[in-house]
Design a protein around this motif. Structure first.
Motif, PDB file in Angstrom:
ATOM      1  N   LYS A 154      14.311  56.597  12.669  1.00 25.36           N
ATOM      2  CA  LYS A 154      13.019  56.062  13.100  1.00 25.36           C
ATOM      3  C   LYS A 154      13.005  55.642  14.564  1.00 25.36           C
ATOM      4  CE  LYS A 154       9.414  52.901  11.487  1.00 25.36           C
ATOM      5  NZ  LYS A 154       9.047  51.883  10.472  1.00 25.36           N
ATOM      6  N   TYR A 155      14.156  55.146  15.065  1.00 22.74           N
ATOM      7  CA  TYR A 155      14.159  54.574  16.420  1.00 22.74           C
ATOM      8  C   TYR A 155      15.093  55.279  17.387  1.00 22.74           C
ATOM      9  CZ  TYR A 155      11.755  50.705  14.152  1.00 22.74           C
ATOM     10  OH  TYR A 155      10.862  49.949  13.448  1.00 22.74           O
ATOM     11  N   ASN A 156      15.963  56.168  16.878  1.00 21.24           N
ATOM     12  CA  ASN A 156      16.909  56.882  17.743  1.00 21.24           C
ATOM     13  C   ASN A 156      17.820  55.929  18.533  1.00 21.24           C
ATOM     14  OD1 ASN A 156      15.863  59.362  16.946  1.00 21.24           O
ATOM     15  ND2 ASN A 156      14.346  59.376  18.587  1.00 21.24           N
ATOM     16  N   TYR A 157      18.297  54.877  17.868  1.00 21.44           N
ATOM     17  CA  TYR A 157      19.244  53.959  18.503  1.00 21.44           C
ATOM     18  C   TYR A 157      20.651  54.532  18.334  1.00 21.44           C
ATOM     19  CZ  TYR A 157      15.532  50.451  18.801  1.00 21.44           C
ATOM     20  OH  TYR A 157      14.374  49.775  19.097  1.00 21.44           O
ATOM     21  N   TYR A 158      20.962  55.561  19.118  1.00 22.44           N
ATOM     22  CA  TYR A 158      22.208  56.294  18.929  1.00 22.44           C
ATOM     23  C   TYR A 158      23.438  55.444  19.236  1.00 22.44           C
ATOM     24  CZ  TYR A 158      19.182  60.352  18.601  1.00 22.44           C
ATOM     25  OH  TYR A 158      18.212  61.242  18.209  1.00 22.44           O
ATOM     26  N   HIS A 159      23.330  54.529  20.179  1.00 18.74           N
ATOM     27  CA  HIS A 159      24.478  53.689  20.513  1.00 18.74           C
ATOM     28  C   HIS A 159      24.863  52.821  19.327  1.00 18.74           C
ATOM     29  CE1 HIS A 159      26.575  50.138  22.213  1.00 18.74           C
ATOM     30  NE2 HIS A 159      27.137  51.054  22.982  1.00 18.74           N
ATOM     31  N   LEU A 160      23.874  52.197  18.708  1.00 21.65           N
ATOM     32  CA  LEU A 160      24.127  51.348  17.538  1.00 21.65           C
ATOM     33  C   LEU A 160      24.644  52.186  16.369  1.00 21.65           C
ATOM     34  CD1 LEU A 160      24.017  48.769  15.876  1.00 21.65           C
ATOM     35  CD2 LEU A 160      21.554  49.145  15.568  1.00 21.65           C
ATOM     36  N   VAL A 161      24.056  53.346  16.151  1.00 15.20           N
ATOM     37  CA  VAL A 161      24.462  54.221  15.053  1.00 15.20           C
ATOM     38  C   VAL A 161      25.915  54.660  15.231  1.00 15.20           C
ATOM     39  CG1 VAL A 161      24.108  56.498  14.016  1.00 15.20           C
ATOM     40  CG2 VAL A 161      22.153  55.015  14.490  1.00 15.20           C
ATOM     41  N   ASP A 162      26.278  55.020  16.454  1.00 13.80           N
ATOM     42  CA  ASP A 162      27.656  55.420  16.739  1.00 13.80           C
ATOM     43  C   ASP A 162      28.610  54.263  16.487  1.00 13.80           C
ATOM     44  OD1 ASP A 162      29.617  57.365  17.931  1.00 13.80           O
ATOM     45  OD2 ASP A 162      29.833  55.722  19.370  1.00 13.80           O
ATOM     46  N   TYR A 163      28.205  53.058  16.881  1.00 11.93           N
ATOM     47  CA  TYR A 163      29.021  51.852  16.687  1.00 11.93           C
ATOM     48  C   TYR A 163      29.228  51.582  15.197  1.00 11.93           C
ATOM     49  CZ  TYR A 163      30.291  46.884  16.927  1.00 11.93           C
ATOM     50  OH  TYR A 163      30.913  45.668  16.780  1.00 11.93           O
ATOM     51  N   LEU A 164      28.168  51.664  14.431  1.00 16.91           N
ATOM     52  CA  LEU A 164      28.253  51.395  12.996  1.00 16.91           C
ATOM     53  C   LEU A 164      29.052  52.473  12.267  1.00 16.91           C
ATOM     54  CD1 LEU A 164      24.572  50.266  12.313  1.00 16.91           C
ATOM     55  CD2 LEU A 164      26.595  48.803  12.322  1.00 16.91           C
ATOM     56  N   THR A 165      28.855  53.731  12.666  1.00 15.72           N
ATOM     57  CA  THR A 165      29.535  54.836  11.991  1.00 15.72           C
ATOM     58  C   THR A 165      31.020  54.866  12.335  1.00 15.72           C
ATOM     59  OG1 THR A 165      27.498  56.124  12.079  1.00 15.72           O
ATOM     60  CG2 THR A 165      29.530  57.321  11.617  1.00 15.72           C
ATOM     61  N   GLY A 166      31.330  54.740  13.613  1.00 15.87           N
ATOM     62  CA  GLY A 166      32.713  54.879  14.053  1.00 15.87           C
ATOM     63  C   GLY A 166      33.590  53.691  13.743  1.00 15.87           C
ATOM     64  N   VAL A 167      33.019  52.508  13.667  1.00 11.74           N
ATOM     65  CA  VAL A 167      33.806  51.289  13.447  1.00 11.74           C
ATOM     66  C   VAL A 167      33.662  50.793  12.009  1.00 11.74           C
ATOM     67  CG1 VAL A 167      34.201  48.907  14.156  1.00 11.74           C
ATOM     68  CG2 VAL A 167      33.614  50.637  15.871  1.00 11.74           C
ATOM     69  N   TYR A 168      32.444  50.487  11.620  1.00  8.29           N
ATOM     70  CA  TYR A 168      32.215  49.833  10.335  1.00  8.29           C
ATOM     71  C   TYR A 168      32.357  50.775   9.147  1.00  8.29           C
ATOM     72  CZ  TYR A 168      30.762  45.445  12.402  1.00  8.29           C
ATOM     73  OH  TYR A 168      30.759  44.254  13.072  1.00  8.29           O
ATOM     74  N   LEU A 169      31.674  51.904   9.215  1.00  9.10           N
ATOM     75  CA  LEU A 169      31.646  52.797   8.065  1.00  9.10           C
ATOM     76  C   LEU A 169      33.033  53.350   7.752  1.00  9.10           C
ATOM     77  CD1 LEU A 169      29.700  53.843   5.986  1.00  9.10           C
ATOM     78  CD2 LEU A 169      29.241  55.810   7.457  1.00  9.10           C
ATOM     79  N   GLU A 170      33.774  53.710   8.782  1.00  8.59           N
ATOM     80  CA  GLU A 170      35.122  54.233   8.549  1.00  8.59           C
ATOM     81  C   GLU A 170      36.014  53.172   7.910  1.00  8.59           C
ATOM     82  OE1 GLU A 170      38.831  56.393  10.891  1.00  8.59           O
ATOM     83  OE2 GLU A 170      36.894  56.147  11.888  1.00  8.59           O
ATOM     84  N   GLU A 171      35.911  51.950   8.391  1.00  5.25           N
ATOM     85  CA  GLU A 171      36.708  50.867   7.816  1.00  5.25           C
ATOM     86  C   GLU A 171      36.318  50.606   6.366  1.00  5.25           C
ATOM     87  OE1 GLU A 171      37.741  46.166   8.682  1.00  5.25           O
ATOM     88  OE2 GLU A 171      37.062  47.461  10.329  1.00  5.25           O
ATOM     89  N   GLN A 172      35.016  50.695   6.072  1.00  7.48           N
ATOM     90  CA  GLN A 172      34.555  50.500   4.697  1.00  7.48           C
ATOM     91  C   GLN A 172      35.125  51.565   3.770  1.00  7.48           C
ATOM     92  OE1 GLN A 172      33.032  47.065   4.854  1.00  7.48           O
ATOM     93  NE2 GLN A 172      32.420  48.188   3.038  1.00  7.48           N
ATOM     94  N   LEU A 173      35.106  52.804   4.209  1.00  7.98           N
ATOM     95  CA  LEU A 173      35.593  53.900   3.368  1.00  7.98           C
ATOM     96  C   LEU A 173      37.089  53.770   3.101  1.00  7.98           C
ATOM     97  CD1 LEU A 173      33.597  56.871   4.947  1.00  7.98           C
ATOM     98  CD2 LEU A 173      33.078  55.620   2.844  1.00  7.98           C
ATOM     99  N   HIS A 174      37.849  53.398   4.130  1.00  6.71           N
ATOM    100  CA  HIS A 174      39.285  53.180   3.941  1.00  6.71           C
ATOM    101  C   HIS A 174      39.522  52.008   2.988  1.00  6.71           C
ATOM    102  CE1 HIS A 174      41.185  56.077   6.577  1.00  6.71           C
ATOM    103  NE2 HIS A 174      40.357  55.764   7.562  1.00  6.71           N
ATOM    104  N   GLY A 175      38.720  50.951   3.136  1.00  5.97           N
ATOM    105  CA  GLY A 175      38.873  49.778   2.281  1.00  5.97           C
ATOM    106  C   GLY A 175      38.582  50.084   0.828  1.00  5.97           C
ATOM    107  N   GLN A 176      37.548  50.894   0.583  1.00  6.06           N
ATOM    108  CA  GLN A 176      37.207  51.276  -0.784  1.00  6.06           C
ATOM    109  C   GLN A 176      38.341  52.088  -1.412  1.00  6.06           C
ATOM    110  OE1 GLN A 176      32.355  51.645  -0.180  1.00  6.06           O
ATOM    111  NE2 GLN A 176      33.571  53.463  -0.503  1.00  6.06           N
ATOM    112  N   ARG A 177      38.859  53.025  -0.656  1.00  4.44           N
ATOM    113  CA  ARG A 177      39.952  53.857  -1.180  1.00  4.44           C
ATOM    114  C   ARG A 177      41.184  53.002  -1.477  1.00  4.44           C
ATOM    115  NH1 ARG A 177      43.468  55.378  -3.299  1.00  4.44           N
ATOM    116  NH2 ARG A 177      44.578  57.378  -3.308  1.00  4.44           N
TER     117      ARG A 177
END
Length: 205
Positions: A154-177
């Motif tokens: 909706k907003y094209n906030y690519y900097h925030l999306v990259d931050y969330l995907t590269g830092v938070y989401l990856e850590e979440q996936l590793h934590g779940q596994r």
């Protein structure tokens, strides 16, 4: 001694008047606001995610406290959950820092963090607690994905999306596994050894 007391009394009388004159009375300056572009549903979702992280931190604290009880005495589980509580709190702090970088901590700061209620404070076994932890991490992951979707499409906030995907989401996936692996191992040990299996698993933690 008498001179000291007299001097102290004079200071006590004069000091309030002096400090009243020195009181800082600077008004907030007017600054350009064009650079503050993190708005709308994305900002709302960011603030909700902070609350999600804080809630997870509190729930992990409750888990750590339960397994620290002398009647339960599972120090390995307690350490695992206290560590998880610290990580979730740090996640919330990092998101707050990000909002500050984007100029979004100028108002409505007091309602940014609402003290959550802990929904559960006792567990039948370590396996039940690990299952709840995995569910909790899954909920946080889903919330992050939803946040990414809102801010990207909706907003094209690519900097925030990259931050969330590269830092938070990856850590979440590793934590779940990692939690899923621990739960699998624990259930196998309990199937073969019962309560002794949980005891040995706790020692390994």
């Amino acid at each position: 001694m008498m001179k000291f007391l007299v001097g102290f009394c004079i200071l006590a009388v004069v000091a309030p008047a002096v400090f009243a004159e020195l009181k800082c009375s600077l008004a907030n300056p007017e600054l350009p606001t064009e650079w503050i572009d993190l708005r709308g549903d994305c900002l709302v979702a960011m603030r909700a995610q902070i609350q999600k992280e804080i809630h997870a931190s509190y729930q992990y604290l409750a888990m750590g406290a339960y397994f620290s009880r002398d009647t339960v005495n599972r120090p390995g589980f307690a350490e695992l959950f206290f560590k998880s509580a610290k990580e979730e709190r740090e996640h919330g702090s990092k998101l707050i820092e990000y909002l500050s970088m984007r100029g979004q901590l100028t108002d409505e700061v007091t309602n940014l963090i609402v003290t959550p209620t802990v929904s559960k404070d006792e567990w039948e076994s370590g396996a039940e607690a690990l299952e709840d932890a995995l569910k909790l991490e899954t909920e946080v992951t889903k919330s992050i994905r939803k946040l990414i979707g809102v801010c990207e499409k909706k907003y094209n906030y690519y900097h925030l999306v990259d931050y969330l995907t590269g830092v938070y989401l990856e850590e979440q996936l590793h934590g779940q596994r990692e939690l899923a692996g621990k739960l699998s191992t624990l259930k196998k040990m309990m199937t073969n050894h019962g309560a002794l299996g949980e005891f040995l698993f706790d020692k390994d933690l």
